[in-house]
Design a protein around this motif. Structure first.
Motif, mmCIF file in Angstrom:
data_model
loop_
_atom_site.group_PDB
_atom_site.id
_atom_site.type_symbol
_atom_site.label_atom_id
_atom_site.label_comp_id
_atom_site.label_asym_id
_atom_site.label_seq_id
_atom_site.Cartn_x
_atom_site.Cartn_y
_atom_site.Cartn_z
ATOM 1 N N LEU A 358 -0.960 -10.998 4.462
ATOM 2 C CA LEU A 358 0.865 -10.169 5.202
ATOM 3 C C LEU A 358 1.169 -9.833 2.887
ATOM 4 N N HIS A 359 1.326 -9.556 2.953
ATOM 5 C CA HIS A 359 2.213 -8.377 1.458
ATOM 6 C C HIS A 359 0.860 -8.282 0.523
ATOM 7 N N ALA A 360 -0.076 -8.006 1.334
ATOM 8 C CA ALA A 360 -1.476 -8.069 0.119
ATOM 9 C C ALA A 360 -2.016 -7.244 0.333
ATOM 10 N N ARG A 361 -2.898 -5.809 -0.388
ATOM 11 C CA ARG A 361 -2.975 -4.958 -0.557
ATOM 12 C C ARG A 361 -4.398 -5.289 0.545
ATOM 13 N N VAL A 362 -4.560 -4.062 1.483
ATOM 14 C CA VAL A 362 -5.552 -3.970 2.927
ATOM 15 C C VAL A 362 -5.800 -2.726 2.628
ATOM 16 N N LEU A 363 -5.330 -1.784 1.966
ATOM 17 C CA LEU A 363 -5.513 -0.374 2.021
ATOM 18 C C LEU A 363 -5.719 0.354 1.137
ATOM 19 N N PRO A 364 -6.175 1.645 0.503
ATOM 20 C CA PRO A 364 -5.934 1.549 -1.030
ATOM 21 C C PRO A 364 -4.489 2.428 -1.475
ATOM 22 N N GLU A 365 -3.914 1.924 -2.324
ATOM 23 C CA GLU A 365 -2.834 2.990 -2.898
ATOM 24 C C GLU A 365 -2.129 3.947 -2.115
ATOM 25 N N PHE A 366 -2.606 4.639 -1.968
ATOM 26 C CA PHE A 366 -2.110 6.208 -1.789
ATOM 27 C C PHE A 366 -2.407 5.843 -0.236
ATOM 28 N N LEU A 367 -3.025 4.911 0.753
ATOM 29 C CA LEU A 367 -2.726 5.584 2.234
ATOM 30 C C LEU A 367 -1.545 4.281 2.594
ATOM 31 N N ASN A 368 -0.436 5.091 3.790
ATOM 32 C CA ASN A 368 -0.062 4.463 4.650
ATOM 33 C C ASN A 368 -0.281 4.426 5.862
ATOM 34 N N ALA A 369 -0.076 3.433 6.541
ATOM 35 C CA ALA A 369 -0.324 3.112 8.221
ATOM 36 C C ALA A 369 0.516 2.599 8.891
ATOM 37 N N THR A 370 1.591 3.822 9.655
ATOM 38 C CA THR A 370 2.404 3.397 10.850
ATOM 39 C C THR A 370 1.749 3.890 12.291
ATOM 40 N N ALA A 402 1.819 -0.789 7.220
ATOM 41 C CA ALA A 402 1.109 -0.831 5.913
ATOM 42 C C ALA A 402 1.661 0.612 5.284
ATOM 43 N N LYS A 403 2.451 -0.288 3.612
ATOM 44 C CA LYS A 403 3.023 0.957 2.707
ATOM 45 C C LYS A 403 2.261 0.370 1.778
ATOM 46 N N ASP A 404 1.756 1.910 0.715
ATOM 47 C CA ASP A 404 1.417 1.993 0.162
ATOM 48 C C ASP A 404 -0.592 0.714 -0.436
ATOM 49 N N GLY A 405 -0.382 0.868 1.169
ATOM 50 C CA GLY A 405 -2.015 0.476 1.001
ATOM 51 C C GLY A 405 -1.601 -1.596 1.544
ATOM 52 N N LYS A 445 -2.433 8.375 6.872
ATOM 53 C CA LYS A 445 -1.866 9.395 5.969
ATOM 54 C C LYS A 445 -2.063 9.711 4.443
ATOM 55 N N SER A 446 -2.004 9.645 3.724
ATOM 56 C CA SER A 446 -2.439 9.993 2.713
ATOM 57 C C SER A 446 -0.801 10.136 1.805
ATOM 58 N N LYS A 447 -0.663 10.207 0.153
ATOM 59 C CA LYS A 447 0.384 9.785 -0.431
ATOM 60 C C LYS A 447 -0.241 12.120 -0.778
ATOM 61 N N THR A 448 -2.123 11.237 -1.464
ATOM 62 C CA THR A 448 -1.974 12.712 -2.064
ATOM 63 C C THR A 448 -3.267 13.019 -1.319
ATOM 64 N N PRO A 449 -2.783 13.725 -0.403
ATOM 65 C CA PRO A 449 -4.125 14.219 0.480
ATOM 66 C C PRO A 449 -5.174 15.411 -0.251
ATOM 67 N N LEU A 450 -5.913 15.490 -0.132
ATOM 68 C CA LEU A 450 -7.007 16.207 -0.840
ATOM 69 C C LEU A 450 -7.588 17.487 0.543
#
Length: 573
Positions: A358-370, A402-405, A445-450
């Motif tokens: 909890l509150h630790a990073r589990v995904l890259p910082e640019f990825l959110n999960a809702t 997950a917010k900001d990973g 969803k990525s905050k910086t999608p390519l």
């Protein structure tokens, strides 16, 4: 079917795994939830809900054994479900089944919200219910099931109280979270499938390997060809002593093709594909489904001729398509954010890989999960995981997992865990099973999608920088094994390879190895025991292991297949 055996056993809980009043209730019509007093007219007009409510009121007033505790909570759930499935092999129908059954699950809780008779296996009694709307028969089924559930709960409560005395500190979380009563009545759903039409489709689809000139030259290499169509319609009725009254339902349809072969060295190969929809109109049209089958047959033959992956272990960049990425997230991420309460006596928050994350990073910082069950469509696709009220009578909620990973929330039903005392509307149940935390519509969803071009360019840049071939995976099979895996050369050309498995594709790699995500979100609808949806973009990992599988190859058939003396009719062309 398994459920046909239930008439011999009322209590399948082990196999299937003082009422609080609130000042207001929630009433839902046409998907709109609003404050309103009393019971909805739609509930009053439904004979099943009337019978369930009448028996619940009677049991609530009278259910107590002399000298024993009165239940503080009773829940009745009736699942009315209709199913259809047809299967065709080699251009001929081999099976057709349809059914209609009703199953009731009665939950009785002894004790209080703080500590009650529940266990990690779930509680309750399961039995078949009448398939007509005879109120006396329905109430009789509920009565006998309630009696057994109550006696089981009394025994379980005594056992649990004795077990709790073994521990120095009592649990800090309640066993069951209170919830405001909800009255939510949706229209009934029904199977809407042209069975004769779809039987023709699957018969023709399973015989395309031998009948279509595009692929029939390789018919002798096909060892199985199976197509099927299935549909399900579930109407779920729920009442409890808190005042909740719910009727909601869902339908789902899936048409699939599965074909298999062997390479010359005996390696078994398979291609599986299909079309899934919340309504039958969302299934692929026959021309599109036929093309899907032909494409699978062509890729199967390409796999037969493809070289086996190198014996040298590889660690480096791998680009996962949206299809493959959705499978990865469904297998590695989602089960660990569905909060499952740990066993009695442990101090962990939940079970799984993210119990202390909890509150630790589990995904890259640019990825959110809702997870948002209230999203019922995406990019033109109806979503099977969408719902308005969960299977414990709690309104669905959008949850930023997950917010900001960083992991910020878990998905919860009414079983609290440390730091999460209330349900967030994710208590869901398979037919006849207890409710537990489960995804609805999980969106990554990525905050910086390519763009696709940018993702491929980045993969090629890494190949050139490292001076070696890299990998791209298009589809996955069971246990996240690559089905269509391409060796990508630095000049951009691709070569299909076979016989590979991934190494160290795990939760650590989700946190540390994803370096880019695409803008091509793939919608993966799953028509499982609990319908769900995962939406994920393509993902680029910078360090995944690829190695040759170690399974022993099987012998090829001793004899050639029988001659194709007649073609399979293609009535749908």
């Amino acid at each position: 079917m398994l459920l046909t055996k239930l008439h011999k056993k009322r209590n399948l809980a082990g196999l299937c795994a003082a009422c609080i009043l609130f000042s207001s209730s929630l009433v839902t019509f046409a998907g709109i939830i609003q404050d309103a007093p009393g019971i909805a007219q739609g509930a009053k007009d439904d004979p099943i809900l009337r019978a369930m409510q009448a028996e619940l009121d009677r049991e609530k007033a009278q259910l107590v054994l002399p000298g024993m505790q009165h239940p503080y909570f009773i829940e009745y759930r009736l699942d009315d479900f209709a199913t259809y499935e047809a299967v065709a092999n080699y251009g001929a129908l081999v099976r057709e089944d349809s059914g209609h059954q009703r199953v009731i699950r009665v939950t009785v809780r002894i004790g209080s919200y703080e500590t009650d008779s529940s266990s990690s296996r779930g509680e309750g009694t399961v039995s078949l219910a009448p398939t007509d709307n005879n109120p006396q028969a329905i109430r009789y089924s509920l009565w006998t099931a309630t009696d057994e559930a109550y006696k089981n709960a009394l025994r379980a409560y005594s056992t649990k109280q004795a077990a709790l005395k073994r521990f120095e500190n009592a649990p800090t979380e309640k066993d069951f979270a209170p919830a405001k009563p909800v009255v939510h009545v949706e229209p009934l759903v029904a199977l809407e499938l042209d069975r004769n039409e779809w039987k023709r489709h699957i018969i023709d689809a399973s015989g395309i390997y031998a009948s279509d000139p595009e692929v029939s030259a390789d018919a002798a290499n096909v060892q199985y060809s199976t197509a099927n169509i299935r549909g399900v319609a579930v109407n779920r009725y729920l009442v409890n002593t808190e005042g909740t009254v719910v009727r909601h339902g869902f339908g789902g349809y899936a048409a699939t093709i599965s074909i298999g072969s062997q390479a010359s060295d005996g390696m078994e190969l398979a291609r599986e594909n299909g079309s899934t929809g919340a309504t039958v109109k969302e299934l692929a049209t026959w021309p599109n489904f036929r093309k899907l089958v032909i494409d699978d047959l062509k890729s199967l033959e390409a796999l037969r001729k493809a070289p086996v992956v190198s014996t040298e272990d590889y660690h480096g960049p791998v680009l996962f398509s949206g299809d493959a990425a959705a499978d990865v997230m469904s297998a590695l991420f989602i089960p660990n954010i569905q909060a499952n309460r740990p066993e009695m006596g442990t101090t962990a928050r939940t079970q799984g890989a993210y119990t202390s994350s909890l509150h630790a990073r589990v995904l890259p910082e640019f990825l959110n999960a809702t997870d948002d069950p209230l999203t019922n469509s995406f990019a033109g696709h109806a979503l099977l995981g969408a719902y308005s009220v969960d299977d414990e009578g709690v309104p669905a909620q959008s949850v930023d997992v997950a917010k900001d990973g960083k992991l910020e929330n878990y998905l919860l039903g009414r079983t609290p865990i440390r730091d999460f005392a209330e349900s967030n509307g994710h208590g869901r149940a398979a037919v006849g099973q207890p409710a537990h935390s489960h995804q609805g519509v999980m969106i990554f969803k990525s905050k910086t999608p390519l763009s696709a071009g940018q993702m491929n360019a980045r993969l090629l840049a890494m190949a050139k920088e490292q001076g070696r071939d890299v990998y791209e995976v298009e589809t996955l099979g069971g246990e996240l094994a690559p089905r269509l895996l391409y060796l990508v050369h630095p000049d951009g050309t691709r070569q299909l390879v076979r016989g590979a498995v991934f190494d160290e594709l795990d939760n650590r790699s989700l946190r540390s190895d994803i370096i880019a995500a695409g803008d091509d979100e793939h919608v993966a609808n799953s028509l499982g025991p609990i319908p769900s949806t995962t939406i994920a973009p393509s993902l680029l990992f910078d360090d995944i292991g690829v190695k040759r599988a170690t399974e022993e190859q099987q012998k090829l058939p001793y004899y050639a297949p029988p001659p194709l003396t007649s073609s399979v009719p293609e009535s749908n062309k």
